[in-house]
Write an enzyme that holds these catalytic residues in place. Structure first.
Site, PDB file in Angstrom:
ATOM      1  N   ASP A  11      41.350  21.018 -69.944  1.00 40.12           N
ATOM      2  CA  ASP A  11      41.072  20.846 -71.376  1.00 40.12           C
ATOM      3  C   ASP A  11      39.662  21.400 -71.617  1.00 40.12           C
ATOM      4  OD1 ASP A  11      41.256  19.812 -74.089  1.00 40.12           O
ATOM      5  OD2 ASP A  11      39.932  18.190 -73.470  1.00 40.12           O
ATOM      6  N   SER A  12      39.287  21.510 -72.886  1.00 38.56           N
ATOM      7  CA  SER A  12      37.930  21.943 -73.209  1.00 38.56           C
ATOM      8  C   SER A  12      36.897  20.925 -72.737  1.00 38.56           C
ATOM      9  CB  SER A  12      37.786  22.098 -74.719  1.00 38.56           C
ATOM     10  OG  SER A  12      37.998  20.849 -75.352  1.00 38.56           O
ATOM     11  N   CYS A  74      45.533  20.522 -73.886  1.00 35.18           N
ATOM     12  CA  CYS A  74      44.707  20.871 -75.036  1.00 35.18           C
ATOM     13  C   CYS A  74      45.573  21.609 -76.046  1.00 35.18           C
ATOM     14  CB  CYS A  74      43.561  21.760 -74.554  1.00 35.18           C
ATOM     15  SG  CYS A  74      42.513  22.390 -75.869  1.00 35.18           S
ATOM     16  N   GLU A 152      32.907  13.543 -76.545  1.00 35.26           N
ATOM     17  CA  GLU A 152      32.256  14.104 -75.355  1.00 35.26           C
ATOM     18  C   GLU A 152      30.977  13.333 -75.021  1.00 35.26           C
ATOM     19  OE1 GLU A 152      33.080  16.823 -73.193  1.00 35.26           O
ATOM     20  OE2 GLU A 152      35.042  16.571 -74.118  1.00 35.26           O
ATOM     21  N   CYS A 184      44.955  16.551 -81.308  1.00 33.28           N
ATOM     22  CA  CYS A 184      43.935  17.034 -80.372  1.00 33.28           C
ATOM     23  C   CYS A 184      43.867  15.975 -79.289  1.00 33.28           C
ATOM     24  CB  CYS A 184      42.595  17.170 -81.081  1.00 33.28           C
ATOM     25  SG  CYS A 184      41.167  17.327 -79.981  1.00 33.28           S
ATOM     26  N   HIS A 186      41.628  14.837 -77.512  1.00 33.25           N
ATOM     27  CA  HIS A 186      40.476  13.927 -77.533  1.00 33.25           C
ATOM     28  C   HIS A 186      40.763  12.680 -78.389  1.00 33.25           C
ATOM     29  CE1 HIS A 186      38.198  17.368 -75.965  1.00 33.25           C
ATOM     30  NE2 HIS A 186      37.160  16.560 -75.784  1.00 33.25           N
TER      31      HIS A 186
HETATM   32  N1  DGL Z   1      41.169  18.649 -76.804  1.00 33.16           N
HETATM   33  C1  DGL Z   1      41.439  19.854 -77.449  1.00 33.16           C
HETATM   34  C2  DGL Z   1      42.711  19.890 -78.247  1.00 33.16           C
HETATM   35  O1  DGL Z   1      43.645  19.225 -77.894  1.00 33.16           O
HETATM   36  C3  DGL Z   1      40.324  20.730 -77.969  1.00 33.16           C
HETATM   37  C4  DGL Z   1      39.171  20.105 -78.636  1.00 33.16           C
HETATM   38  C5  DGL Z   1      38.025  21.080 -78.826  1.00 33.16           C
HETATM   39  O2  DGL Z   1      37.437  21.481 -77.827  1.00 33.16           O
HETATM   40  O3  DGL Z   1      37.744  21.440 -79.971  1.00 33.16           O
HETATM   41  O4  DGL Z   1      42.826  20.586 -79.231  1.00 33.16           O
END
Ligand code: DGL
Length: 267
Positions: A11-12, A74, A152, A184, A186
């Site tokens: 993931d990011s 992600c 984060e 997302c 997160h």
């Molecule tokens: N967790 C990611 C997603 O599902 C990306 C969040 C990001 O880095 O902007 O989209």
């Protein structure tokens, strides 16, 4: 006979841990390798070509570490890079997208809100998803700049995070949404706060569990002879600061996580 195999997940940043916990449940004996691309987070406001490049680098790293399957944990990276990864690598690549189909099935008010990154919401893949599954249901989308950065930092309930959640959910609730898609990876970490802000009756849907089940099916179908790992361990890697990553992993992941820094060539 295939020996013990590894599954790579990226993931990011730390968002993919919300998917990893479902993977760990669905495949309790497997060796997992997780990469948080925290040196490049957020992906949400970056060009697709940038995310594509990062995704290819991370997939190469994971395969080098012995991954026999990769999960793109992600939504933003899926929209930007799933097709490229599938064309370049022959191992199973499991990807994810916002839970439009289950949300459309769940809504009683006929209005569904989508919280996601700008990158996901503006992608052709998301447009196709709506075209396919929205039907008569009204879908109201909301990009959420700044939210990923809060997570984060490990700030899941402080005043700044709450203010952003209030700002981003208000238009969706005002429109009559009774179901919110956490589009997302997160955002599931904010579920308690979102429920506090939006009311306990709000339905929150994400695709973490479905992705884990899809991975399990692919592993059984395509790597049927694998022997489960004996340690069921998870390796954690980051392209960001190791100390900061370790602190956040300890908040979001139950086991004690030792985080290693990606080799220079993958940064
Ligand atoms: N967790 C990611 C997603 O599902 C990306 C969040 C990001 O880095 O902007 O989209």
């Amino acid at each position: 006979m295939t020996s013990s195999v590894s599954i790579g997940v990226f993931d990011s940043g730390v968002g993919g841990l919300s998917v990893l916990r479902h993977i760990r449940q669905a495949l309790p004996d497997e060796h997992l390798i997780y990469v948080a691309d925290s040196g490049h987070v957020p992906y949400g406001d970056k060009p697709a070509s940038y995310i594509e490049e990062r995704s290819v680098a991370l997939a190469r790293f994971l395969i080098g570490q012995g991954a026999h399957a990769i999960v793109i944990a992600c939504n933003t990276a899926t929209a930007a890079a799933a097709a490229t990864l599938r064309s370049r690598f022959s191992i199973p690549i499991v990807a994810m997208e916002p839970a439009v189909k289950p949300a459309v099935a769940a809504t009683r008010s006929g209005v569904v809100g989508v919280l996601a990154t700008i990158g996901t919401l503006e992608s052709a893949r998301f447009a196709a998803l709506l075209e396919r599954y929205a039907g008569e249901v009204e879908i109201v989308t909301q990009g959420c700049p700044g939210l990923v950065e809060q997570i984060e930092r490990g700030d899941l309930s402080g005043p700044e995070t709450r203010a952003l959640v209030e700002r981003y959910t208000a238009p969706l609730l005002a429109r009559g949404a009774d179901t919110l898609i956490l589009g997302c990876t997160h955002y599931p970490f904010l579920a308690p706060l979102i429920r506090e802000v939006a009311g306990a009756d709000i339905a929150l849907v994400d695709t973490g569990a479905a992705v884990a089940q899809q991975l399990r099916r692919r592993m059984l179908a395509e790597l049927p002879d694998r022997t489960p790992g004996t340690t069921a361990s998870t390796d954690f890697w980051t392209s960001g600061e190791v100390q900061q990553a370790s602190q956040i992993f300890s908040i979001l992941w139950d086991e004690i996580a030792t985080v290693q820094r990606l080799p220079e060539v993958f940064l």
